[in-house]
Design a protein around this motif. Structure first.
Motif, PDB file in Angstrom:
ATOM      1  N   VAL A  21     -35.903  80.053 -11.960  1.00 51.35           N
ATOM      2  CA  VAL A  21     -36.655  78.890 -11.466  1.00 51.35           C
ATOM      3  C   VAL A  21     -36.349  78.588 -10.007  1.00 51.35           C
ATOM      4  N   THR A  22     -35.209  79.083  -9.498  1.00 48.02           N
ATOM      5  CA  THR A  22     -34.842  78.798  -8.099  1.00 48.02           C
ATOM      6  C   THR A  22     -35.142  79.959  -7.160  1.00 48.02           C
ATOM      7  N   MET A  23     -35.817  80.971  -7.638  1.00 50.57           N
ATOM      8  CA  MET A  23     -36.059  82.172  -6.828  1.00 50.57           C
ATOM      9  C   MET A  23     -36.770  81.840  -5.514  1.00 50.57           C
ATOM     10  N   ASP A  24     -37.830  81.057  -5.599  1.00 51.21           N
ATOM     11  CA  ASP A  24     -38.577  80.700  -4.384  1.00 51.21           C
ATOM     12  C   ASP A  24     -37.738  79.835  -3.449  1.00 51.21           C
ATOM     13  N   SER A  25     -37.036  78.868  -4.024  1.00 56.55           N
ATOM     14  CA  SER A  25     -36.188  77.987  -3.210  1.00 56.55           C
ATOM     15  C   SER A  25     -35.067  78.775  -2.544  1.00 56.55           C
ATOM     16  N   HIS A  26     -34.523  79.739  -3.272  1.00 55.05           N
ATOM     17  CA  HIS A  26     -33.459  80.585  -2.736  1.00 55.05           C
ATOM     18  C   HIS A  26     -33.956  81.342  -1.500  1.00 55.05           C
ATOM     19  N   MET A  27     -35.166  81.872  -1.608  1.00 61.08           N
ATOM     20  CA  MET A  27     -35.757  82.617  -0.495  1.00 61.08           C
ATOM     21  C   MET A  27     -35.989  81.701   0.708  1.00 61.08           C
ATOM     22  N   ARG A  28     -36.454  80.488   0.444  1.00 61.69           N
ATOM     23  CA  ARG A  28     -36.672  79.526   1.536  1.00 61.69           C
ATOM     24  C   ARG A  28     -35.362  79.166   2.220  1.00 61.69           C
ATOM     25  N   ALA A  29     -34.315  79.015   1.436  1.00 63.74           N
ATOM     26  CA  ALA A  29     -33.008  78.690   2.008  1.00 63.74           C
ATOM     27  C   ALA A  29     -32.523  79.812   2.920  1.00 63.74           C
ATOM     28  N   GLU A  30     -32.724  81.052   2.492  1.00 63.50           N
ATOM     29  CA  GLU A  30     -32.285  82.195   3.290  1.00 63.50           C
ATOM     30  C   GLU A  30     -33.084  82.349   4.578  1.00 63.50           C
TER      31      GLU A  30
END
Length: 267
Positions: A21-30
């Motif tokens: 569920v956090t895959m997209d958010s993880h990418m945005r953070a990176e």
């Protein structure tokens, strides 16, 4: 049949659900400017010091809430203060960069305070949500710690270990084995469906709060740089103005005008 059972079990693993569920958010953070600086090996001292100051406030609050709720059934299984606690290490680094008065000198953006407010809120009202923040922060730091440490050391020209205690986990002999243990503890937490869904939503919120901190840190640096450039320009103008009013400048100007006038007359 056994394969299907295994897949269904994995689909119910809390750690795997959070990762999904956090895959997209993880990418945005990176892809925030601050994290891209790390990835490019271009992190600066001002960037790192401001980030470290924010992490101090976040971990201070997170670890206080974990300590206070250590006997809660959803917190106790993933409570590893000896292995994971970061606050003491961060304070050691802050003293290295700022000196003994680091508490008075460090500053944090508004997003950091909002993050801490959220941690205090759930620590009081929904301690099971702390699982999402502990997983996001601790395992993230444990996973990328060694790589980021080398990047920071090289980018800022630091000697080995100096100012980089945050990335060191002396209580964890094998990061991979420890992460397996941590995830296995998470995956057997007894949560209702409502609580599980709440933890998943909180994991997304945890990433969003971190993104806001990264962005605010970068904004603070941009504002400080603009103010510095503005001050340099103002000082330059002020210096030029003051020089124009000095007797020496007026004398030189007079000589220049005379020379030019003589040249015009002779041509």
């Amino acid at each position: 049949m056994e394969t299907q059972k295994t897949q269904r079990a994995e689909n119910r693993d809390l750690s795997e659900q959070i990762k999904k569920v956090t895959m997209d958010s993880h990418m945005r953070a990176e892809n925030t400017e601050l994290m891209l600086s790390f990835q490019k090996g271009q992190v600066t001292m001002p960037q790192y010091k401001l980030l470290l100051s924010s992490l101090h406030e976040i971990y201070q609050t997170l670890e206080k809430e974990l300590d206070r709720n250590r006997d809660h059934p959803a917190v106790e299984p993933i409570y590893f203060p000896s292995e994971l606690a970061r606050l003491e290490s961060i304070e050691k680094d802050l003293e290295y960069f700022y000196g003994p008065d680091w508490k008075e000198r460090m500053v944090v953006p508004a997003a950091t305070r909002r993050y801490c407010d959220r941690l205090r809120e759930i620590g009081k009202e929904k301690p099971e949500f702390l699982v999402a923040h502990a997983y996001t922060r601790y395992l993230g730091d444990l996973s990328g710690g060694q790589v980021l440490s080398r990047i920071a050391q090289k980018s800022m020209g630091l000697k080995s270990g100096e100012g980089l205690s945050f990335f060191a986990f002396p209580g964890v002999s094998s990061p991979n084995l420890f992460k397996q243990l941590y995830r296995s503890r998470m995956n057997v937490l007894e949560l209702s469906e409502e609580q599980r869904n709440g933890v998943l939503e909180e994991a997304i919120r945890a990433f969003e709060l971190n993104i806001q901190v990264f962005e605010d840190v970068q904004k603070m640096l941009s504002v400080a740089e603009d103010q510095l450039n503005s001050k340099v320009v103002k000082n330059k103008i002020a210096l030029q103005s003051s020089m124009m009013g000095t007797p020496l400048f007026r004398m030189l100007l007079g000589i220049f005008v005379a020379v030019v006038t003589m040249g015009i007359c002779m041509s």
